[in-house]
Design an enzyme around this catalytic site. Structure first.
Site, mmCIF file in Angstrom:
data_model
loop_
_atom_site.group_PDB
_atom_site.id
_atom_site.type_symbol
_atom_site.label_atom_id
_atom_site.label_comp_id
_atom_site.label_asym_id
_atom_site.label_seq_id
_atom_site.Cartn_x
_atom_site.Cartn_y
_atom_site.Cartn_z
ATOM 1 N N ASN A 12 0.844 -1.192 0.000
ATOM 2 C CA ASN A 12 0.000 0.000 0.000
ATOM 3 C C ASN A 12 0.887 1.253 0.000
ATOM 4 O O ASN A 12 1.497 1.611 1.005
ATOM 5 C CB ASN A 12 -0.893 -0.069 1.247
ATOM 6 C CG ASN A 12 -1.810 1.133 1.375
ATOM 7 O OD1 ASN A 12 -1.533 2.207 0.838
ATOM 8 N ND2 ASN A 12 -2.898 0.942 2.089
ATOM 9 N N LYS A 15 0.455 3.835 2.750
ATOM 10 C CA LYS A 15 1.038 3.503 4.051
ATOM 11 C C LYS A 15 2.542 3.763 4.061
ATOM 12 O O LYS A 15 3.099 4.221 5.052
ATOM 13 C CB LYS A 15 0.829 2.012 4.360
ATOM 14 C CG LYS A 15 -0.478 1.670 4.997
ATOM 15 C CD LYS A 15 -0.401 0.236 5.520
ATOM 16 C CE LYS A 15 -1.762 -0.320 5.840
ATOM 17 N NZ LYS A 15 -1.698 -1.752 6.162
ATOM 18 N N ASP A 71 -0.442 -4.595 11.457
ATOM 19 C CA ASP A 71 -1.757 -5.208 11.267
ATOM 20 C C ASP A 71 -2.761 -4.390 12.076
ATOM 21 O O ASP A 71 -2.461 -3.965 13.192
ATOM 22 C CB ASP A 71 -1.743 -6.671 11.726
ATOM 23 C CG ASP A 71 -2.934 -7.444 11.157
ATOM 24 O OD1 ASP A 71 -3.460 -7.047 10.107
ATOM 25 O OD2 ASP A 71 -3.331 -8.457 11.765
ATOM 26 N N THR A 72 -3.928 -4.167 11.483
ATOM 27 C CA THR A 72 -4.943 -3.311 12.104
ATOM 28 C C THR A 72 -6.273 -4.043 12.218
ATOM 29 O O THR A 72 -6.625 -4.820 11.332
ATOM 30 C CB THR A 72 -5.143 -2.038 11.244
ATOM 31 O OG1 THR A 72 -3.934 -1.304 11.208
ATOM 32 C CG2 THR A 72 -6.250 -1.153 11.823
ATOM 33 N N TYR A 154 -13.814 0.652 7.101
ATOM 34 C CA TYR A 154 -14.916 0.999 8.007
ATOM 35 C C TYR A 154 -15.051 2.502 8.242
ATOM 36 O O TYR A 154 -15.856 2.930 9.075
ATOM 37 C CB TYR A 154 -14.722 0.287 9.353
ATOM 38 C CG TYR A 154 -14.765 -1.229 9.250
ATOM 39 C CD1 TYR A 154 -15.969 -1.915 9.306
ATOM 40 C CD2 TYR A 154 -13.591 -1.964 9.085
ATOM 41 C CE1 TYR A 154 -16.012 -3.300 9.211
ATOM 42 C CE2 TYR A 154 -13.617 -3.356 8.982
ATOM 43 C CZ TYR A 154 -14.824 -4.017 9.046
ATOM 44 O OH TYR A 154 -14.865 -5.386 8.938
ATOM 45 N N LYS A 173 -7.424 12.831 9.035
ATOM 46 C CA LYS A 173 -7.525 11.470 9.568
ATOM 47 C C LYS A 173 -6.131 10.904 9.828
ATOM 48 O O LYS A 173 -5.876 10.301 10.874
ATOM 49 C CB LYS A 173 -8.277 10.562 8.583
ATOM 50 C CG LYS A 173 -8.304 9.111 9.064
ATOM 51 C CD LYS A 173 -8.692 8.116 7.991
ATOM 52 C CE LYS A 173 -8.274 6.711 8.421
ATOM 53 N NZ LYS A 173 -8.434 5.710 7.381
#
Ligand code: IMP
Length: 192
Positions: A12, A15, A71-72, A154, A173
């Site tokens: 990603n 990221k 990891d999330t 989400y 964010k």
């Protein structure tokens, strides 16, 4: 901890940029290794910590470089911490963001306690194989319907204050997010 060149175990690009930004902001001059390949690591473990460690160790073994992996998960209080480590496939294997959010709204229908948090676990393994594990938590609540069109996952149903993550600008964010907090925790630990 000691490392000179670093692999960021993510495909990603967003990221990767975010991570380099924070490391640069504390004056850590890291050279990114972006010309190595590693096999996809299946996140098969039962906790975020174990998944992040698994990914970091496998990518380090495959590349030989120092590595950072994360990891999330979304942890909903009324669901005893679910979907948690299963956040990406809450609605089943091959689930989409849409499907996962639909399922979350469905199972939360009529539930009063909407408290939830995003938790990111980040692991750094340095040149000597030393391992550092940190986490970042963002507290919020689950809305009863989607709001906003930014972000991913989400974000449209995760509210902080009176706005969902999807109603915030990306930059806003990213400054307050679970990942940003984990990154800052990592940066703090490295500075000490
Ligand atoms: P990952 O560990 O970053 O791959 O995240 C696992 C899953 O958690 C993703 O598929 C998303 O559903 C969810 N997720 C992670 N970070 C976020 C975020 O910042 N906003 C919304 N959903 C997220």
């Amino acid at each position: 901890m000691e490392f000179r060149r670093l692999v960021i175990a993510s495909k990603n690009q967003h990221k990767i940029v975010e991570m380099l930004d924070v490391l640069a902001s504390i004056g850590l001059d890291v050279e990114l290794v972006d010309d190595v390949e590693w096999p996809d690591v299946e996140e098969t473990e039962s906790t975020l910590e174990r998944n992040a460690l698994l990914k970091a160790r496998e990518v380090r073994a495959a590349t030989g470089f120092a590595v950072v992996a994360d990891d999330t998960g979304l942890e909903v209080e009324a669901l005893d911490g679910a979907p948690g480590v299963f956040s990406a496939r809450f609605a089943g294997s091959g689930a989409t963001y849409e499907g996962n959010v639909d399922k979350l709204l469905r199972v939360m229908n009529g539930v009063d306690n909407r408290a939830a948090r995003f938790r990111t676990v980040m692991v750094l393994i340095d040149d000597h194989g030393e391992e550092l594990v940190v986490e970042g938590i963002m507290e919020g609540s689950i809305t009863t319907e989607r709001r906003g069109s930014n972000g991913f996952g989400y974000d449209p149903v995760f509210e902080v204050g009176d706005r969902t993550f999807a109603e915030m600008e990306t930059r806003e964010k990213n400054e307050i997010s679970h990942r940003a907090k984990a990154l800052r925790a990592l940066a703090d630990a490295l500075q000490r």
